[in-house]
Write a protein that holds these residues in place. Structure first.
Motif, PDB file in Angstrom:
ATOM      1  N   ALA A   1       0.836  -1.205   0.000  1.00  0.00           N
ATOM      2  CA  ALA A   1       0.000   0.000   0.000  1.00  0.00           C
ATOM      3  C   ALA A   1       0.872   1.257   0.000  1.00  0.00           C
ATOM      4  O   ALA A   1       0.557   2.223  -0.714  1.00  0.00           O
ATOM      5  CB  ALA A   1      -0.939  -0.009   1.204  1.00  0.00           C
ATOM      6  N   MET A   2       1.954   1.250   0.761  1.00  0.00           N
ATOM      7  CA  MET A   2       2.844   2.421   0.781  1.00  0.00           C
ATOM      8  C   MET A   2       3.492   2.621  -0.583  1.00  0.00           C
ATOM      9  O   MET A   2       3.613   3.755  -1.051  1.00  0.00           O
ATOM     10  CB  MET A   2       3.890   2.292   1.893  1.00  0.00           C
ATOM     11  CG  MET A   2       3.302   2.450   3.282  1.00  0.00           C
ATOM     12  SD  MET A   2       4.530   2.603   4.616  1.00  0.00           S
ATOM     13  CE  MET A   2       5.177   0.935   4.701  1.00  0.00           C
ATOM     14  N   ASP A   3       3.905   1.539  -1.231  1.00  0.00           N
ATOM     15  CA  ASP A   3       4.453   1.633  -2.585  1.00  0.00           C
ATOM     16  C   ASP A   3       3.420   2.242  -3.529  1.00  0.00           C
ATOM     17  O   ASP A   3       3.728   3.136  -4.313  1.00  0.00           O
ATOM     18  CB  ASP A   3       4.863   0.253  -3.112  1.00  0.00           C
ATOM     19  CG  ASP A   3       6.176  -0.247  -2.549  1.00  0.00           C
ATOM     20  OD1 ASP A   3       6.970   0.567  -2.026  1.00  0.00           O
ATOM     21  OD2 ASP A   3       6.407  -1.476  -2.634  1.00  0.00           O
ATOM     22  N   ALA A   4       2.197   1.739  -3.456  1.00  0.00           N
ATOM     23  CA  ALA A   4       1.130   2.211  -4.345  1.00  0.00           C
ATOM     24  C   ALA A   4       0.817   3.690  -4.116  1.00  0.00           C
ATOM     25  O   ALA A   4       0.422   4.388  -5.050  1.00  0.00           O
ATOM     26  CB  ALA A   4      -0.129   1.372  -4.144  1.00  0.00           C
ATOM     27  N   GLN A   5       1.015   4.158  -2.902  1.00  0.00           N
ATOM     28  CA  GLN A   5       0.757   5.560  -2.581  1.00  0.00           C
ATOM     29  C   GLN A   5       1.968   6.454  -2.844  1.00  0.00           C
ATOM     30  O   GLN A   5       1.922   7.652  -2.584  1.00  0.00           O
ATOM     31  CB  GLN A   5       0.304   5.695  -1.118  1.00  0.00           C
ATOM     32  CG  GLN A   5      -1.033   5.053  -0.831  1.00  0.00           C
ATOM     33  CD  GLN A   5      -2.150   5.654  -1.649  1.00  0.00           C
ATOM     34  OE1 GLN A   5      -2.301   6.872  -1.717  1.00  0.00           O
ATOM     35  NE2 GLN A   5      -2.926   4.803  -2.301  1.00  0.00           N
ATOM     36  N   GLY A   6       3.061   5.859  -3.303  1.00  0.00           N
ATOM     37  CA  GLY A   6       4.250   6.640  -3.641  1.00  0.00           C
ATOM     38  C   GLY A   6       5.038   7.132  -2.442  1.00  0.00           C
ATOM     39  O   GLY A   6       5.776   8.122  -2.544  1.00  0.00           O
TER      40      GLY A   6
END
Length: 156
Positions: free
Chosen positions: A127-132
């Motif tokens: 999720a953190m990756d997806a949120q940049g």
């Protein structure tokens, strides 16, 4: 080849295993000590709007995850998102006030093992990756959350 994030996660998990007994004896709940928040983490996470987006994404992924989604069948996703947003906001140094249960009470009857906890961390990283969210900021947040494993894991 092992992914660098896997190595960081393992290092955090191992480090938390070493310091967790001291933490458990010297602090009430992790959210009770907002002074421990790394400088600038709240801002780096996008303040409350960014944390809200992150927790929305995280909970959506969490309830769908075949490894741990079953633990959240009886949980109202919107309430979980709101509670986690306040908790992460406070832990990261933001102005929010987490008023939910302490981690030990909240997870007492959930039969969570180390594999479940690690799966949750993986979902959070995704999720953190997806949120940049930059890798360094991810590690700063995970370092705050890692000591909670002692109260969250209920099956040893």
């Amino acid at each position: 080849m092992t992914h660098p994030k896997t190595l960081i996660t393992l290092a955090l998990a191992l480090g938390s295993l070493l310091v967790a007994p001291a933490f458990a004896q010297t602090t009430a709940a992790p959210s009770a000590n907002p002074a421990a928040a790394p400088a600038g983490l709240y801002q780096a996470l996008g303040e409350k709007p960014g944390i809200t987006r992150l927790m929305d994404d995280f909970v959506n992924r969490l309830v769908q995850d075949p490894r741990i989604g079953g633990h959240f069948k009886e949980v109202k996703p919107s309430a979980l998102k709101e509670s986690l947003t306040d908790q992460i906001c406070q832990l990261s140094g933001g102005p929010c006030q987490y008023e939910g249960a302490d981690m030990k009470s909240a997870h007492a009857d959930m039969d969570i093992n180390k594999g479940h906890f690690n799966a949750l961390v993986e979902v959070l990283q995704t999720a953190m990756d997806a949120q940049g969210i930059p890798f360094a900021q991810q590690n700063r947040l995970l370092a705050l959350l890692a000591p909670m494993h002692r109260d969250v894991i209920t099956v040893r």
